[in-house]
Write an enzyme that holds these catalytic residues in place. Structure first.
Site, PDB file in Angstrom:
ATOM      1  CB  CYS A 114      -0.959   0.009   1.193  1.00 55.32           C
ATOM      2  SG  CYS A 114      -2.063  -1.416   1.241  1.00 55.32           S
ATOM      3  CG  HIS A 252      -3.045   3.550   2.434  1.00 52.67           C
ATOM      4  ND1 HIS A 252      -3.685   3.215   1.267  1.00 52.67           N
ATOM      5  CD2 HIS A 252      -3.032   2.412   3.195  1.00 52.67           C
ATOM      6  CE1 HIS A 252      -4.046   1.948   1.302  1.00 52.67           C
ATOM      7  NE2 HIS A 252      -3.659   1.441   2.465  1.00 52.67           N
ATOM      8  CG  ASN A 282      -6.538  -0.777   1.663  1.00 52.84           C
ATOM      9  OD1 ASN A 282      -5.902  -0.324   0.729  1.00 52.84           O
ATOM     10  ND2 ASN A 282      -5.968  -1.283   2.744  1.00 52.84           N
TER      11      ASN A 282
END
Length: 328
Positions: A114, A252, A282
């Site tokens: 990520c 994020h 996500n």
């Protein structure tokens, strides 16, 4: 003025059209909208019906270029941040290079989970300063839905698919890249694993199956809420600025609760921390560039006004990193 200053020229994204709400998930797993929203802030996500990571990235790349005055054959570098490539080879970046006809570009993928887009953007900026070409295309793209065990509600409810990116290039204007802070801690790598394959050759027989994503949510939650505020503070200090001068903190989009905790630790208003996790879930390495493109399209950022923004991400590895940009 230094001709090797670097700036963002355009942004773009592509989201598969198949929206899956929390209620939709209840048709194949034991969960509820209330349970998911309370723990994550997620209300929906978008899942691919067959397009692979390269397909999403190619469409995102076209959208990035449409927002610029740059031809694909002027691009010298393509980096795709992804933890869900089509396969090991050819790279997603090579497929993008072919599809958009960027015949002069070197191309490779980067996997920092990520954190991948922050890592890739930092890498592209460094290469661009010392390379004989003018532009680089940096994408984050994921089809996380193929990495997930859809019977495991602890992970399956979290992730979505998408791709987005930026075109950066040399400029004789002010440098937009001010400071950065990038890290990894392999000692805690087992907190998030995906796609593990065992050695299999004529000398040994083993299980050929590829593992689904597993995650220790509590470990990552604790790690992030400690590490990210420190990382943000460091780039602000290194950039010789004040936290009150930061216009937006783009984090994020993994968990709304994490973002709220970081905002409180930094003593900044939550309004300075834009969120779209409620819509997309996500999307791993695609998370930050999707958010950045949304904010650019609605003229919140990249609107001609000078602004300071933070890009900060965290993910498997464990990896984390923060960039301080001054954009206009």
């Amino acid at each position: 003025m230094d001709k090797n200053h670097v700036k963002i020229y355009s942004t773009g994204r592509y989201i598969p059209p198949n929206r899956v709400s929390n209620h939709d998930l209840t048709s194949w797993m034991d969960t509820s909208d209330e349970w998911i929203v309370k723990r994550t802030g997620i209300r929906s996500r978008y899942l691919s019906r067959g397009d692979n990571t390269s397909d999403l990235c190619i469409k995102a790349a076209h959208n990035v270029l449409e927002g610029s005055h740059v031809n694909a054959d002027e691009i010298g570098l393509i980096i795709v941040a992804t933890m869900s490539p089509d396969g090991q080879s050819p790279s997603v970046a090579s497929k993008v290079q072919s599809a958009i006809q960027a015949g002069q570009a070197m191309a490779f993928d980067m996997n920092a989970a990520c954190s991948g887009f922050v890592y890739a953007l930092s890498t592209a900026e460094k290469i661009l300063r010392h390379a004989p070409y003018s532009y680089a295309l940096v994408l984050g793209g994921e089809v996380m839905s193929k990495e997930i065990d859809w019977t495991d509600r602890k992970t399956a409810v979290l992730f979505g698919d998408g791709a987005a990116g930026v075109l950066i290039g040399k400029t004789d204007e002010s440098d937009q890249f001010i400071s950065e802070d990038l890290h990894a801690n392999g000692d805690k790598g087992e907190a998030l694993t995906s796609g593990n394959r065992k050695v299999d050759n004529p000398l040994i027989q083993s299980d050929k199956s590829v593992s689904y994503l597993t995650m220790d949510g509590r470990e990552i939650f604790n790690f992030v809420t400690r590490s990210i505020p420190d990382s943000i503070q460091k780039v602000i200090e290194d950039g010789e600025t004040e936290i009150e001068d930061i216009d937006y903190f783009l984090l994020h989009q993994a968990n709304a609760r994490i973002i709220e905790i970081v905002a409180k630790k930094l003593k900044r208003p939550i309004e300075a921390f834009p969120m779209n996790i409620q819509n997309y879930g996500n999307t791993s390495a695609a998370s930050l560039p999707i958010l950045l493109d949304e904010l650019a399209k609605d003229r919140t950022v990249l609107n001609g006004k000078k602004q300071k923004i933070i890009l900060s991400a965290f993910g498997g590895g464990l990896t984390w990193g923060t960039l301080l940009l001054e954009i206009n």
